[in-house]
Write a protein that holds these residues in place. Structure first.
Motif, short mmCIF file in Angstrom:
data_model
loop_
_atom_site.label_atom_id
_atom_site.label_comp_id
_atom_site.label_asym_id
_atom_site.label_seq_id
_atom_site.Cartn_x
_atom_site.Cartn_y
_atom_site.Cartn_z
N GLY A 38 2.00 -1.00 14.08
CA GLY A 38 0.89 -1.88 13.76
C GLY A 38 -0.40 -1.15 13.44
N ARG A 69 -0.38 -11.84 9.89
CA ARG A 69 -0.88 -10.90 10.91
C ARG A 69 -2.35 -10.57 10.67
NH1 ARG A 69 -1.49 -5.51 12.32
NH2 ARG A 69 -0.78 -5.01 14.42
N GLN A 73 -5.36 -11.35 13.27
CA GLN A 73 -6.27 -10.30 13.73
C GLN A 73 -7.72 -10.65 13.43
OE1 GLN A 73 -4.56 -6.76 11.90
NE2 GLN A 73 -4.06 -6.01 13.95
#
Length: 119
Positions: A38, A69, A73
């Motif tokens: 990640g 994602r 975030q």
């Protein structure tokens, strides 16, 4: 993507190490390691490589996974949460009201666009 999801599902299933998987994908071990942990996004190029390598998700699916994602975030950052709250406030008031825009560091007055509150 996290290493847990990728290495526990795909790599052991194939009997591969990160090094071998990177070789088969024609990317550096570091590049694959960063995606798995990640630390790097799944680029369009990586998505196409993954699609060709894994008999499963398409490059488009990998792109959607990365976009989801990225959005998640962004929503975790305090500044983003503040911006979302401002957008909701503006949706409930006259959209022609000016506010101070702090993003450019000069405190320039700008007109707010009419933005619908997210649902």
């Amino acid at each position: 993507m996290t290493e847990r999801g990728a290495t526990e599902d795909v790599l052991p299933e194939q009997g591969l190490s990160v090094t071998e998987a990177a070789r088969q994908l024609s990317v550096s071990r570091v590049a694959l390691f960063r995606v798995l942990h990640g630390k790097a996004a799944i680029s369009t190029d990586m998505a196409l490589r993954l699609e060709a390598w894994i008999n499963g998700p398409t490059a488009e699916t990998w792109g959607h996974v990365q976009a989801d994602r990225d959005l998640w975030q962004a929503c975790q950052r305090p500044v983003t949460r503040h911006c979302i709250r401002l957008r909701r406030d503006h949706a409930n008031t006259d959209s022609s009201i000016s506010h101070t825009h702090h993003g450019n560091g000069r405190g320039t007055r700008v007109r707010s666009p009419s933005v619908a509150a997210p649902v």
